[in-house]
Design a protein around this motif. Structure first.
Motif, PDB file in Angstrom:
ATOM      1  N   GLY A 308      35.920   6.929 -39.454  1.00  0.00           N
ATOM      2  CA  GLY A 308      36.716   6.111 -38.540  1.00  0.00           C
ATOM      3  C   GLY A 308      37.432   4.940 -39.164  1.00  0.00           C
ATOM      4  N   ASN A 309      36.825   4.296 -40.161  1.00  0.00           N
ATOM      5  CA  ASN A 309      37.452   3.126 -40.786  1.00  0.00           C
ATOM      6  C   ASN A 309      38.618   3.505 -41.698  1.00  0.00           C
ATOM      7  OD1 ASN A 309      35.340   1.882 -39.546  1.00  0.00           O
ATOM      8  ND2 ASN A 309      34.699   0.667 -41.302  1.00  0.00           N
ATOM      9  N   LEU A 310      38.487   4.635 -42.373  1.00  0.00           N
ATOM     10  CA  LEU A 310      39.448   4.996 -43.416  1.00  0.00           C
ATOM     11  C   LEU A 310      40.465   6.041 -42.972  1.00  0.00           C
ATOM     12  CD1 LEU A 310      36.912   5.199 -46.391  1.00  0.00           C
ATOM     13  CD2 LEU A 310      38.471   3.312 -45.871  1.00  0.00           C
ATOM     14  N   ASN A 311      40.049   6.961 -42.102  1.00  0.00           N
ATOM     15  CA  ASN A 311      40.933   8.054 -41.679  1.00  0.00           C
ATOM     16  C   ASN A 311      40.561   8.462 -40.250  1.00  0.00           C
ATOM     17  OD1 ASN A 311      42.655  10.227 -41.528  1.00  0.00           O
ATOM     18  ND2 ASN A 311      41.613  11.467 -43.069  1.00  0.00           N
ATOM     19  N   LEU A 428      41.486  13.853 -46.186  1.00  0.00           N
ATOM     20  CA  LEU A 428      41.284  14.895 -45.175  1.00  0.00           C
ATOM     21  C   LEU A 428      42.460  14.972 -44.212  1.00  0.00           C
ATOM     22  CD1 LEU A 428      39.287  16.935 -43.834  1.00  0.00           C
ATOM     23  CD2 LEU A 428      38.393  15.007 -42.510  1.00  0.00           C
ATOM     24  N   ASN A 429      43.011  16.184 -44.029  1.00  0.00           N
ATOM     25  CA  ASN A 429      44.039  16.451 -43.019  1.00  0.00           C
ATOM     26  C   ASN A 429      43.344  16.971 -41.769  1.00  0.00           C
ATOM     27  OD1 ASN A 429      45.908  18.025 -41.385  1.00  0.00           O
ATOM     28  ND2 ASN A 429      47.376  17.775 -43.044  1.00  0.00           N
ATOM     29  N   TRP A 430      43.339  16.157 -40.700  1.00  0.00           N
ATOM     30  CA  TRP A 430      42.544  16.487 -39.518  1.00  0.00           C
ATOM     31  C   TRP A 430      43.024  17.755 -38.803  1.00  0.00           C
ATOM     32  CZ3 TRP A 430      37.899  14.945 -38.859  1.00  0.00           C
ATOM     33  CH2 TRP A 430      37.487  13.698 -39.328  1.00  0.00           C
ATOM     34  N   LEU A 431      44.332  17.940 -38.693  1.00  0.00           N
ATOM     35  CA  LEU A 431      44.846  19.119 -37.988  1.00  0.00           C
ATOM     36  C   LEU A 431      44.406  20.405 -38.685  1.00  0.00           C
ATOM     37  CD1 LEU A 431      48.473  17.953 -37.058  1.00  0.00           C
ATOM     38  CD2 LEU A 431      46.401  17.889 -35.656  1.00  0.00           C
ATOM     39  N   GLU A 432      44.520  20.408 -39.994  1.00  0.00           N
ATOM     40  CA  GLU A 432      44.107  21.578 -40.775  1.00  0.00           C
ATOM     41  C   GLU A 432      42.594  21.775 -40.690  1.00  0.00           C
ATOM     42  OE1 GLU A 432      43.713  21.977 -45.431  1.00  0.00           O
ATOM     43  OE2 GLU A 432      45.828  22.129 -44.851  1.00  0.00           O
ATOM     44  N   TYR A 433      41.850  20.655 -40.770  1.00  0.00           N
ATOM     45  CA  TYR A 433      40.389  20.736 -40.734  1.00  0.00           C
ATOM     46  C   TYR A 433      39.882  21.277 -39.394  1.00  0.00           C
ATOM     47  CZ  TYR A 433      35.498  19.274 -40.491  1.00  0.00           C
ATOM     48  OH  TYR A 433      34.135  19.260 -40.329  1.00  0.00           O
ATOM     49  N   ILE A 434      40.432  20.786 -38.289  1.00  0.00           N
ATOM     50  CA  ILE A 434      39.964  21.216 -36.969  1.00  0.00           C
ATOM     51  C   ILE A 434      40.276  22.690 -36.738  1.00  0.00           C
ATOM     52  CG2 ILE A 434      40.282  20.886 -34.485  1.00  0.00           C
ATOM     53  CD1 ILE A 434      40.738  17.884 -35.132  1.00  0.00           C
ATOM     54  N   GLU A 435      41.437  23.133 -37.199  1.00  0.00           N
ATOM     55  CA  GLU A 435      41.772  24.553 -37.059  1.00  0.00           C
ATOM     56  C   GLU A 435      40.769  25.419 -37.833  1.00  0.00           C
ATOM     57  OE1 GLU A 435      45.466  27.517 -38.183  1.00  0.00           O
ATOM     58  OE2 GLU A 435      45.905  25.598 -37.207  1.00  0.00           O
ATOM     59  N   ASN A 436      40.456  25.008 -39.064  1.00  0.00           N
ATOM     60  CA  ASN A 436      39.462  25.752 -39.849  1.00  0.00           C
ATOM     61  C   ASN A 436      38.079  25.680 -39.211  1.00  0.00           C
ATOM     62  OD1 ASN A 436      41.184  26.683 -41.886  1.00  0.00           O
ATOM     63  ND2 ASN A 436      40.995  24.784 -43.049  1.00  0.00           N
TER      64      ASN A 436
END
Length: 515
Positions: A308-311, A428-436
């Motif tokens: 949360g603090n960094l990304n 970390l790319n959140w959109l890519e991570y959540i899809e995976n």
């Protein structure tokens, strides 16, 4: 070469909770990056009809360990299962096994814990506090021990909004709590639990805080470090994206939404969803093990493993990405529309959602009874709604964790170690991570056939149409009842109908004039 990888080669490592989600990923990473380690001791609770070795084979035969077998073909010989039970005195370890552990162990990673939010206090204290105390006692007798690394949780002090890298005191000392569990009966424990946990939401966060105090008070001369991860999710990169085998946390919500059991949750859209991939947690933990053993800090250092603090990623953004992924990768055998709205946070909507969840479940159970099958949907829905109520505390608030020690450790690593043991969440790319993540839940947790996606997508469209028809019928029935009972409602209805009729007449007249 990586200094951290070289450090673990030749070491004898004890892991508690190795059969759990974190423990498996830790074993995989150690065996893949340090294939010349001497042995990994894992504490395994005996299970009826299955030997310890069979349980080890079951773990190692999963897809998670495929890459390990390429670099360490004799991986089974590296794992030594020790029969143990954290609910028993001295962890129920035999005399012979205990002697082997005392003589050879170099590093301890204490991952075992109960993570159930609704666990009774007696059981939570036993696993999260008493077992930690007993493991410390065992560790103090190990002449070759170099580091004791404890996995806690970033939410141990969730009653505070800003949390520093320190151990916070509790109103009642852990020793008093442990002693009282010995003689108080269950009824009294249940009665005093709310007073003991105070402004914490559950026994899990409370007992994890107690466990940290035990480490501080009874650690003696041991080299101890504490890792506090936030919400641990599927793998980001290692050994491959999206691996998950735990239904806890976001995984359970994804399964429930994907299967159609969950349509909405009561969450604050802009609250930070402090999710952290499990491989980042393990990379940090192994780096901390190396640093603690080699540099021997003068005091117990605490490392926050949070995002949360960094990304930051917010619940609203996460919810929309999950929905977008469902459109591309629908789940099989969904009960209703696989959809979830993470953006509602009002009481009226909350109760309406509870009704809209329960009514179709009741109807489906009636159908099951009529067809001679056992009704089960209402029970599943009640359990799901109970779980959601326990999660509300966490999806409607945000916290700030200081990360000075974590950033200090990152600066201490060589470029090679920063690459091999990457725990920099800023990448970390959140959109890519959540899809995976969603794909991983479908593939690895539910073990669904990816070839069935086109058929599942058609099924999804049918279920969505059914859902719309159900809601429309429910609205019309409610409106009809309201009109029958209220003159104001009738006046509004006649005004709307009259307005629409006049508007339609206007457009017809306009089109005739143009002609």
């Amino acid at each position: 070469m990586s200094m951290i990888s070289a450090f673990y080669n030749g070491k004898s490592i004890l892991i508690t909770g190795a059969t759990g989600f974190l423990g498996k990923v830790m074993m995989e990473k150690l065996l893949r990056t340090s294939p010349d380690l001497k042995v990994i001791y894992i504490l395994v609770r005996p299970k009826a009809g299955q030997t310890l070795q069979q349980r080890v084979f079951q773990i190692l035969n999963s897809k998670l360990f495929e890459k390990v077998k390429e670099v360490c073909p004799k991986v089974h010989e590296k794992i030594r299962a020790i029969s143990a039970d954290l609910n028993q005195h001295d962890l129920a370890i035999s005399k012979e096994d205990m002697q082997e552990l005392l003589s050879h162990t170099n590093i301890i990673f204490h991952c075992a814990a109960t993570v159930r939010f609704d666990d009774n206090l007696r059981h939570a204290v036993q696993l999260n506090v008493t077992a930690t105390q007993q493991l410390l006692s065992i560790a103090s007798q190990m002449p070759r021990l170099e580091a004791f690394i404890h996995i806690s949780t970033a939410f141990a002090n969730c009653n505070l909004k800003h949390i520093d890298e320190v151990i916070y005191p509790c109103a009642v000392e852990p020793k008093q709590i442990i002693d009282s569990m010995e003689w108080l009966d269950d009824a009294i424990i249940d009665e005093i639990t709310p007073k003991l946990i105070g402004d914490r939401p559950n026994t899990y966060t409370y007992t994890k805080a107690l466990g940290e105090i035990v480490l501080q008070q009874e650690g003696g001369n041991l080299n101890i470090a504490i890792i506090r991860p936030s919400i641990v999710g599927a793998t980001w990169q290692e050994p491959f994206p999206g691996w998950i085998d735990s239904i806890n946390g976001p995984s359970g919500l994804i399964v429930a939404a994907g299967k159609g059991f969950l349509r909405s949750i009561r969450a604050t859209p802009m609250a930070v969803a402090d999710l952290i991939p499990v491989d980042l947690v393990i990379n940090l933990t192994l780096a901390v093990g190396w640093y603690t053993a080699v540099h021997r800090p003068k005091s117990t250092l605490i490392y926050h493993c949070t995002s949360g603090n960094l990304n930051p990623c917010h619940w609203g953004k996460m919810g929309f990405q999950v929905l977008a992924t469902f459109e591309k990768i629908p789940f099989e055998r969904a009960f209703r529309r696989p959809n979830a709205d993470f953006t509602t946070n009002n009481i009226t909507t909350h109760y309406w959602n509870a009704v809209s969840h329960r009514v179709p479940a009741i109807i489906y159970d009636v159908y099951l009874r009529l067809t001679g099958r056992k009704p089960r949907m209402t029970k599943v829905m009640n359990r799901l709604l109970r779980t959601l109520s326990m999660l509300e505390y966490f999806v409607n608030q945000s916290w700030e964790w200081s990360t000075y020690n974590t950033e200090m450790l990152m600066s201490e690593l060589s470029p090679e170690d920063q690459r091999v043991f990457n725990f920099d969440v800023r990448q970390l790319n959140w959109l890519e991570y959540i899809e995976n993540y969603v794909l991983g839940v479908k593939k690895y947790l539910l073990k669904e056939d990816m070839a069935g996606i086109p058929e599942a997508r058609q099924h999804l469209k049918r279920l969505r149409n059914i859902h719309y028809l159900f809601n429309t019928a429910l609205f019309l029935i409610a409106w009809r009842l309201l009109i029958a009972r209220s003159q104001v409602a009738r006046n509004v209805w006649f005004f709307i109908v009259s307005f629409c009729y006049k508007l339609l007449s206007y457009f017809r007249a306009s089109s005739r004039l143009k002609v």
